[in-house]
Design a protein around this motif. Sequence first.
Motif, PDB file in Angstrom:
ATOM      1  N   THR A  81     -14.727 -29.120  -2.071  1.00 49.49           N
ATOM      2  CA  THR A  81     -14.133 -29.743  -0.891  1.00 49.49           C
ATOM      3  C   THR A  81     -15.007 -29.437   0.328  1.00 49.49           C
ATOM      4  O   THR A  81     -15.184 -28.268   0.694  1.00 49.49           O
ATOM      5  CB  THR A  81     -12.710 -29.223  -0.645  1.00 49.49           C
ATOM      6  N   LEU A 119     -14.354 -26.673   3.392  1.00 43.25           N
ATOM      7  CA  LEU A 119     -13.320 -25.703   3.029  1.00 43.25           C
ATOM      8  C   LEU A 119     -13.956 -24.340   2.783  1.00 43.25           C
ATOM      9  O   LEU A 119     -14.859 -24.207   1.942  1.00 43.25           O
ATOM     10  CB  LEU A 119     -12.559 -26.175   1.796  1.00 43.25           C
ATOM     11  N   THR A 155     -10.204 -31.717   6.175  1.00 46.91           N
ATOM     12  CA  THR A 155     -10.479 -30.841   5.027  1.00 46.91           C
ATOM     13  C   THR A 155      -9.275 -30.762   4.094  1.00 46.91           C
ATOM     14  O   THR A 155      -9.418 -30.815   2.864  1.00 46.91           O
ATOM     15  CB  THR A 155     -10.849 -29.428   5.513  1.00 46.91           C
TER      16      THR A 155
END
Length: 649
Positions: free
Chosen positions: A59, A62, A235
């Motif tokens: 991700t 993140l 995010t």
Amino acid sequence: MVSTPETAPDSPGPAPPQGPSSAARKTGAGVLALGALGIVYGDIGTSPLYALKQTFTETRGLTPDPGTVYGVLSLVFWTITIIVSVKYVSLVTRADNDGEGGTMALISLIQQVKRLAARTRWLLIGLGVLGAALFFGDGMITPAISVLGAVEGLEVASPGLKMWVVPIAIVLLTALFYFQRFGTGAVGKAFGPVMLLWFVVMGVLGLVHVIAQPGILRALSPTYAVAFFFHDFPTAFLSLGSVVLAITGSEALYADIGHFGRRPIRNAWFAVVFPALILNYLGQGAIVLSDPRAADNPFFRLAPSWGQYPLLILATAAAVIASQSVVTGTFSMARQAVQLGYLPFLTIRHTSEKEAGQVYVPAVNWVLFVAVIGLVIGFGSSTALASAYGIAVTGTLTITTVMFFVVARRRWGTPMWLVVIGAGGLLIVELAFLAANLTKVLSGGWFPLIIGITVAVILMTWHRGREIVTRKRTEQEGPLEDFVRGVATSDDPPIRVPGTAVFLNANAGTTPLALRHNVRYNHVLHEHVLVLNVQNVAVPHVPRSQRLEIDDACVPDDGIFHLTVRFGYQDKPYVPAALRLARQKGLDLDFKHATYFLSRITITYTREPGLARWRKRLFCVMSRNAVSPAAYFGLPPHQVVSLGSPIDV
């Protein structure tokens, strides 16, 4: 011009040795719950191997700080709770079709809804077909990502062995698909105990770290998920594309209720699977909090160094079981598609004399094998494959929700306000997951989309082409009653020869083309003539007492009988056994030496409207490669006669 075995689009067959419902009644709830651990929960049970790993490592933006870790864990917990515990276990499993579940069961339930506009009905059926098509894509991705995720434990136990991950995965998957032909058999009996051990180990590993850091339990509060979105919406939104991997395999809860029953599946979930998964995810979060570097593979870092290899072996066994479950589920889906008229006849082998659901479809097996090996080599890691996995999962989730609530409203009469609240709430969640995964189309999400669209086109093309052929064939056949009366009153009747002739017929009330041609060109008619109309009804199984109907085809005592055989989409297609039921109804003939006449249709490609040209060519190719109806219906090869007739499409 191609030949197609369109003898009978609806597939007959006797009742299986023991249907799922009867099995569920005769087997203890504890035994069924244990079996469900191996068959139903294999896929979702191995999701901890890659779900958090993918979330933390892939991700964008993140970082494994406390707020993020609590937010991700809260998302995982509430996703599992809402989608699996509430939607599937508590709601969707109630929508069974005579005890059976799955996408094809939903299609059958939609077909049974009477007050539904034709366009709406076909739109919903189309959605169901797309859901089934996505399941085929799932059957390709699950074995690859599960086995890769397990074998990647080598990278933690012995980093120097990283280069062997892909070769070992290929060997394991090759063995898995090679042994499909033998069925699960005795090996399948070990699935439940192995998966029970797997869930216990997962739960204990997680519990140890939760006890060490009890503060991680705060992640169970939904406030952390909400705060995660408010703090960094982009995010958090992108993380949904990986969080959804925690519920891979949830569709199996619904698809397998026919094998185990709703209660054993529910008991296994709440007693074993759910707590084990949550403890393990919390443990993974705790270890990431204590050492952010553990985010590269938090599952295997839960175990001490001495336990790495035993955990690797157990994880590999669990991954193989998960793969086996999905592959056999794909076989079952293919069989149901054939039975419902969405695929041509395929070779389907029943690998168990006691369990009706154990089947092997060679064509599907080897297509899956080639695709799975290609995915392993092409993507190379579970992390890369996860991008492709999410779209298949979220697409199926959304389609199931839409179809379920249509059934709830139209068949059960659920109040509209309750349907709006339930469907609206679930769709908001699932569409958010779907939207997050659409951002991964270019990085792998294209694969399930291509597979889903391709398979859906194949299914709908065969179904539509079959409808056209059936309509034109009905026009050529003409009413059976007129034919029988014409034979009885003819000035030049055909010669009656000894023996029993069985003419398989796709349509009720029409004259088999093979029967017309036999009388017109050979001028003969057997002493006993059975016009056998095989029908597929929208239920999984038809009881033997309701399976066969016999009438004298309009003219008494002329030796011509009309038989109607009805079968569900889960019944084994085997005509000779169905005919033996006729003796119980007073028709005592020599079926052992009967001659079976098949009407083999020759399809001629034309420019007539009805299907696009490319779909006509696809239909012709599928027709040419379909399995012979003699083999599909279990007819004795040396007792089969085929007579052809052309039909334009």
